[in-house]
Scaffold this motif. Structure first.
Motif, mmCIF file in Angstrom:
data_model
loop_
_atom_site.group_PDB
_atom_site.id
_atom_site.type_symbol
_atom_site.label_atom_id
_atom_site.label_comp_id
_atom_site.label_asym_id
_atom_site.label_seq_id
_atom_site.Cartn_x
_atom_site.Cartn_y
_atom_site.Cartn_z
ATOM 1 N N SER A 71 -0.876 65.739 -104.068
ATOM 2 C CA SER A 71 -2.097 64.556 -103.805
ATOM 3 C C SER A 71 -2.154 65.332 -102.073
ATOM 4 C CB SER A 71 -2.356 63.723 -103.981
ATOM 5 O OG SER A 71 -1.252 62.242 -103.702
ATOM 6 N N GLU A 72 -3.333 64.738 -101.502
ATOM 7 C CA GLU A 72 -3.289 64.759 -100.575
ATOM 8 C C GLU A 72 -3.255 63.033 -99.952
ATOM 9 O OE1 GLU A 72 -6.483 66.550 -98.794
ATOM 10 O OE2 GLU A 72 -6.570 65.082 -97.157
ATOM 11 N N ASP A 73 -3.710 62.147 -100.800
ATOM 12 C CA ASP A 73 -2.314 61.169 -99.485
ATOM 13 C C ASP A 73 -1.436 61.064 -99.391
ATOM 14 O OD1 ASP A 73 -4.678 59.199 -99.304
ATOM 15 O OD2 ASP A 73 -4.667 58.644 -101.158
ATOM 16 N N GLU A 74 -0.253 61.403 -100.992
ATOM 17 C CA GLU A 74 1.388 61.450 -100.768
ATOM 18 C C GLU A 74 2.114 62.788 -99.381
ATOM 19 O OE1 GLU A 74 4.467 61.488 -104.641
ATOM 20 O OE2 GLU A 74 2.886 62.246 -104.838
ATOM 21 N N MET A 75 0.972 63.483 -99.357
ATOM 22 C CA MET A 75 1.353 64.333 -98.567
ATOM 23 C C MET A 75 1.662 63.588 -97.196
ATOM 24 S SD MET A 75 2.644 67.320 -97.925
ATOM 25 C CE MET A 75 3.035 68.131 -96.655
ATOM 26 N N LEU A 76 0.157 62.990 -96.553
ATOM 27 C CA LEU A 76 0.197 62.374 -95.625
ATOM 28 C C LEU A 76 1.495 61.593 -95.530
ATOM 29 C CD1 LEU A 76 -3.673 61.750 -94.806
ATOM 30 C CD2 LEU A 76 -2.303 62.624 -93.581
ATOM 31 N N ASP A 77 2.057 60.845 -96.855
ATOM 32 C CA ASP A 77 2.757 59.675 -96.761
ATOM 33 C C ASP A 77 4.045 60.084 -96.201
ATOM 34 O OD1 ASP A 77 1.053 58.293 -97.054
ATOM 35 O OD2 ASP A 77 2.022 57.923 -99.026
ATOM 36 N N LEU A 78 4.341 61.563 -96.165
ATOM 37 C CA LEU A 78 5.359 62.645 -96.530
ATOM 38 C C LEU A 78 5.962 62.675 -95.363
ATOM 39 C CD1 LEU A 78 5.985 64.900 -99.141
ATOM 40 C CD2 LEU A 78 6.648 62.477 -98.927
ATOM 41 N N VAL A 79 4.453 63.320 -93.574
ATOM 42 C CA VAL A 79 4.387 63.327 -92.921
ATOM 43 C C VAL A 79 4.873 62.522 -92.535
ATOM 44 C CG1 VAL A 79 3.112 64.871 -91.180
ATOM 45 C CG2 VAL A 79 2.409 65.551 -93.612
ATOM 46 N N ALA A 80 4.134 60.860 -92.608
ATOM 47 C CA ALA A 80 4.416 59.512 -91.275
ATOM 48 C C ALA A 80 5.898 59.958 -91.767
ATOM 49 C CB ALA A 80 4.163 58.081 -92.427
ATOM 50 N N LEU A 81 6.458 59.580 -92.543
ATOM 51 C CA LEU A 81 8.151 59.517 -92.925
ATOM 52 C C LEU A 81 8.960 61.006 -91.789
ATOM 53 C CD1 LEU A 81 8.513 59.322 -96.530
ATOM 54 C CD2 LEU A 81 8.921 57.733 -95.267
ATOM 55 N N PRO B 296 14.712 67.687 -86.513
ATOM 56 C CA PRO B 296 13.519 68.614 -85.956
ATOM 57 C C PRO B 296 11.938 68.302 -87.447
ATOM 58 C CG PRO B 296 14.948 69.496 -86.697
ATOM 59 C CD PRO B 296 15.765 68.554 -86.630
ATOM 60 N N ILE B 297 11.376 68.065 -87.227
ATOM 61 C CA ILE B 297 9.746 67.367 -88.409
ATOM 62 C C ILE B 297 9.727 68.390 -89.240
ATOM 63 C CG2 ILE B 297 7.637 67.247 -88.521
ATOM 64 C CD1 ILE B 297 7.478 65.778 -85.498
ATOM 65 N N ALA B 298 10.142 69.813 -88.874
ATOM 66 C CA ALA B 298 9.779 70.430 -89.935
ATOM 67 C C ALA B 298 10.500 70.611 -90.970
ATOM 68 C CB ALA B 298 9.896 72.114 -89.647
ATOM 69 N N VAL B 299 11.789 71.224 -90.881
ATOM 70 C CA VAL B 299 13.532 70.633 -92.159
ATOM 71 C C VAL B 299 12.941 68.631 -92.277
ATOM 72 C CG1 VAL B 299 16.137 69.857 -92.085
ATOM 73 C CG2 VAL B 299 14.329 71.765 -90.656
ATOM 74 N N ASN B 300 12.521 67.978 -91.808
ATOM 75 C CA ASN B 300 12.107 66.959 -92.325
ATOM 76 C C ASN B 300 10.870 66.619 -93.477
ATOM 77 O OD1 ASN B 300 14.308 65.654 -90.865
ATOM 78 N ND2 ASN B 300 12.666 64.235 -89.121
ATOM 79 N N ILE C 170 21.000 69.784 -88.417
ATOM 80 C CA ILE C 170 19.688 69.447 -89.691
ATOM 81 C C ILE C 170 20.609 68.521 -90.146
ATOM 82 C CG2 ILE C 170 18.890 71.700 -89.723
ATOM 83 C CD1 ILE C 170 20.418 72.145 -92.310
ATOM 84 N N LEU C 171 22.319 68.656 -90.363
ATOM 85 C CA LEU C 171 23.632 67.234 -90.846
ATOM 86 C C LEU C 171 22.176 65.745 -91.042
ATOM 87 C CD1 LEU C 171 25.423 67.424 -93.189
ATOM 88 C CD2 LEU C 171 26.783 66.542 -91.619
ATOM 89 N N PRO C 172 21.871 65.449 -90.059
ATOM 90 C CA PRO C 172 21.831 64.239 -89.793
ATOM 91 C C PRO C 172 20.087 64.121 -91.081
ATOM 92 C CG PRO C 172 22.414 64.367 -87.938
ATOM 93 C CD PRO C 172 21.950 65.495 -88.525
ATOM 94 N N SER C 173 19.570 64.794 -90.255
ATOM 95 C CA SER C 173 18.111 64.954 -91.345
ATOM 96 C C SER C 173 17.910 64.998 -92.783
ATOM 97 C CB SER C 173 17.073 66.076 -91.380
ATOM 98 O OG SER C 173 16.990 66.016 -90.103
ATOM 99 N N CYS C 174 19.361 65.851 -92.909
ATOM 100 C CA CYS C 174 19.361 65.944 -94.551
ATOM 101 C C CYS C 174 19.830 64.493 -95.665
ATOM 102 C CB CYS C 174 20.248 66.859 -94.898
ATOM 103 S SG CYS C 174 20.225 68.901 -94.681
ATOM 104 N N ILE C 175 20.835 63.909 -94.689
ATOM 105 C CA ILE C 175 20.991 63.022 -94.823
ATOM 106 C C ILE C 175 20.384 61.408 -94.941
ATOM 107 C CG2 ILE C 175 22.919 60.643 -94.825
ATOM 108 C CD1 ILE C 175 24.821 62.959 -94.277
ATOM 109 N N LEU C 176 19.611 61.500 -93.760
ATOM 110 C CA LEU C 176 18.683 59.929 -93.628
ATOM 111 C C LEU C 176 17.191 60.407 -94.529
ATOM 112 C CD1 LEU C 176 19.007 57.664 -92.115
ATOM 113 C CD2 LEU C 176 16.655 59.027 -90.943
ATOM 114 N N VAL C 177 16.315 61.953 -94.504
ATOM 115 C CA VAL C 177 15.490 61.979 -94.778
ATOM 116 C C VAL C 177 15.594 62.180 -96.915
ATOM 117 C CG1 VAL C 177 13.499 63.453 -94.858
ATOM 118 C CG2 VAL C 177 14.927 62.567 -93.305
ATOM 119 N N THR C 178 16.448 62.476 -96.933
ATOM 120 C CA THR C 178 16.643 62.631 -98.806
ATOM 121 C C THR C 178 16.856 61.192 -98.685
ATOM 122 O OG1 THR C 178 18.280 64.516 -98.250
ATOM 123 C CG2 THR C 178 18.112 63.717 -100.239
#
Lengths: 194, 189
Positions: free
Chosen positions: A49-59, A66-70, B84-92
């Motif tokens: 959902s759009e709301d959930e996506m925005l939560d994920l972006v904040a996280l 890297p934001i893209a990997v996160n 990428i390892l820190p992201s993988c652990i923390l973000v998961t």
């Protein structure tokens, strides 16, 4: 059971190819990829959902790395748990890894190539349009909530970020604290409400 | 041992860069030039240019490039895993906590306030790409020699393609690049 298995395989395939494709064609860093993830998984596939996506972006924004990997990790976990994380990280990492490995062996040629430079300059106008189009939809979502406080939060965060250049993580933490205080206060006023 | 050095250098970069690729650049410089002298400052400038010119996250581009220059493909692999390892652990971990606690009322309240702030920050990121594209010197100054009319046309055309014709974002971006190439070729004739 059999049905579930094929669905899962389908999700994994979509996850891998989406993150791979976005990572391979997206210039200009994390925000662009995040915007495209939203287009793909919210608007096109409707898996998030759009709301959930925005939560994920904040996280994704408030975590290091890297934001893209996160973003890929969060979407992967949401859709398919730990295997989803693995698949979407692989998808996001393989294209830049291959491209940069090739380029690093003849980078002087690449760097001075006028054709590549010109194409990339033009693409920036398109990148800006993609981001603005998604932002327009999301802003409409905020104003439709009929909560003036949220509109004020949006304007304040914009000024803090764009005009005052306050660190993104600081803005997220302050907004989170504001949200927590507001929730506690409104619960105290109307214990049965909300 | 160069592989361990690469791994730990990029592990630190991955763990301490908040706010995306551009925020990681000073950290990369500190490790790659100041600590290990893997590169000269000219090489580093090239690295920044190339990392921006190629698709994908800037930190991964930088890790792959430096790793390759220092120790070939195995070096690139080690540096990329490190970043990428820190992201993988923390973000998961965060993804797990989010899935578990998002329905709590307090958490709902926090997230409800965060969403408009996130929209605002994506808007700011969009503006910082759009403004240098439209205004030649990068500042909002309305003079004929400072406004890039063709880029305004591209931007407007892209918006129409996205919103009215529902054309996919990647096609729209590539289309803008092709239009710029055609335009440059035509005016240089």
């Amino acid at each position: 059971m059999e049905q579930q298995k094929t669905n899962r395989l389908e999700i994994m395939k979509k996850l891998f190819f989406s993150t791979f494709y976005l990572s391979a064609f997206t210039f200009g860093g994390g925000y662009v990829i995040i915007t495209l993830l939203k287009q793909k998984f919210v608007d096109e596939l409707r898996w998030i959902s759009e709301d959930e996506m925005l939560d994920l972006v904040a996280l994704a924004q408030s975590s290091p790395g890297p934001i893209a990997v996160n973003g890929a990790i969060l979407v992967g976990y949401k859709l398919a748990g730990l295997p989803g994380v693995l698949i979407s990280v692989l998808g996001a990492v393989i294209p830049p890894f291959v491209i940069l490995t090739v380029i690093s062996s003849f980078y002087t040629v690449f760097k001075s190539n006028m054709v590549i430079k010109t194409i990339l300059t033009g693409m920036k106008a398109g990148v800006a349009a993609v981001i603005m189009s998604v932002v327009f939809d999301m802003m409409t979502g905020v104003t439709k909530s009929k909560d003036p406080v949220l509109v004020i939060v949006m304007i304040a965060a914009f000024l803090a970020n764009y005009v005052l250049h306050i660190n993104v993580v600081v803005i997220i933490l302050l907004t989170a604290a504001f949200g927590a205080v507001r929730t506690v206060l409104s619960q105290r006023e109307s214990p049965h409400g909300l | 041992m160069v592989f361990l050095q690469l791994f730990f250098a990029f592990l630190q970069i991955g763990a301490f860069s908040f706010g995306g690729g551009y925020a990681a650049m000073p950290l990369i410089k500190a490790q790659v030039i100041d600590t290990y002298s893997w590169m000269t400052i000219e090489n580093f400038t090239d690295l920044v240019t190339i990392a921006e010119m190629t698709p994908g996250p800037i930190a991964i581009n930088a890790a792959t490039f430096v790793g390759n220059q220092v120790a070939g493909i195995p070096g690139a692999l080690v540096a990329t895993i490190g970043v990428i390892l820190p992201s993988c652990i923390l973000v998961t971990g965060l993804a797990f906590l989010y899935a578990k606690y998002r329905s709590l009322r307090l958490m709902q309240g926090v997230l409800r306030s965060l969403r408009p702030a996130v929209v605002a920050m994506i808007f700011a990121a969009g503006l910082s790409i759009l403004i240098p594209t439209i205004f030649t010197d990068g500042s909002i100054r309305f003079a004929a020699d400072n406004i890039h009319f063709f880029h305004i046309l591209c931007f407007a055309g892209a918006l129409v393609a996205l919103r009215m014709f529902r054309i996919g974002p990647i096609k729209v971006m590539i289309g803008c690049g092709a239009a710029e190439l055609l335009f440059t070729a035509l005016i240089s004739l």
